[in-house]
Design a protein around this motif. Structure first.
Motif, PDB file in Angstrom:
ATOM      1  N   ALA A  22       0.909  -0.954  -0.010  1.00 37.61           N
ATOM      2  CA  ALA A  22       0.226   0.042  -0.017  1.00 37.61           C
ATOM      3  C   ALA A  22       0.843   1.242  -0.030  1.00 37.61           C
ATOM      4  O   ALA A  22       0.354   2.242  -0.746  1.00 37.61           O
ATOM      5  N   PHE A  26       1.073   4.215  -3.072  1.00 35.72           N
ATOM      6  CA  PHE A  26       0.597   5.549  -2.611  1.00 35.72           C
ATOM      7  C   PHE A  26       1.717   6.252  -3.184  1.00 35.72           C
ATOM      8  O   PHE A  26       1.532   7.410  -3.862  1.00 35.72           O
ATOM      9  N   VAL A  74      -7.130   6.345   4.275  1.00 33.82           N
ATOM     10  CA  VAL A  74      -6.762   4.963   4.161  1.00 33.82           C
ATOM     11  C   VAL A  74      -8.001   4.195   3.837  1.00 33.82           C
ATOM     12  O   VAL A  74      -8.858   4.081   4.911  1.00 33.82           O
ATOM     13  N   CYS A  94      -4.973   6.192   0.051  1.00 32.63           N
ATOM     14  CA  CYS A  94      -4.314   4.941   0.015  1.00 32.63           C
ATOM     15  C   CYS A  94      -5.391   3.886   0.006  1.00 32.63           C
ATOM     16  O   CYS A  94      -6.059   3.749   1.041  1.00 32.63           O
ATOM     17  N   LEU A 112       2.104   6.784   6.754  1.00 31.47           N
ATOM     18  CA  LEU A 112       2.348   7.625   5.527  1.00 31.47           C
ATOM     19  C   LEU A 112       2.696   9.014   5.887  1.00 31.47           C
ATOM     20  O   LEU A 112       3.392   9.829   5.218  1.00 31.47           O
TER      21      LEU A 112
END
Length: 130
Positions: A22, A26, A74, A94, A112
């Motif tokens: 992920a 991203f 997310v 994401c 992130l």
């Protein structure tokens, strides 16, 4: 039969692999935007929040207390239009393909934000509940 420790280790490895994939997706999608976030990041964990996520993102101010804001969603295995709606509202999204729960989604969002350089991280709910 697998032992509880073996099962837990396997699940941890699965979560780490899911997060790594992920994060990579991203970074690929957003490029420099993913690594040069403003000082304040608002992280939103979302699961099937079509119809509410867009208005929530749009209601968040672009600047808070003089700090520019990044809005990170997310999507935790959503099967609806959550990702599309969040993207259209201007969030960095994401998209995690499996539902692992709010805690996992928030931890990934924090990662992130930290890796993107945010100094402050705030969370809010995807449906405007709080």
């Amino acid at each position: 039969m697998t032992s509880p420790q073996s099962r837990a280790s396997s699940e941890a490895t699965d979560h780490e692999a899911t997060d790594a994939a992920a994060v990579e997706a991203f970074a690929t999608q957003y490029g420099a935007r993913a690594t040069k976030l403003p000082p304040l990041a608002i992280v939103i964990a979302a699961y099937n929040e079509e119809g509410s996520i867009g208005p929530v993102i749009e209601a968040l101010p672009p600047v808070i207390s003089g700090l520019d804001v990044a809005k990170i969603v997310v999507s935790d295995g959503s099967g609806d239009a959550t990702v599309k709606e969040a993207d259209a509202a201007g969030a960095l999204v994401c998209d995690v393909p499996v539902n692992r729960g709010q805690g996992a989604a928030l931890r990934l969002g924090y990662r992130l934000a930290r890796e993107g350089g945010a100094q402050y991280i705030v969370t809010t709910d995807a449906d405007g509940q709080y």
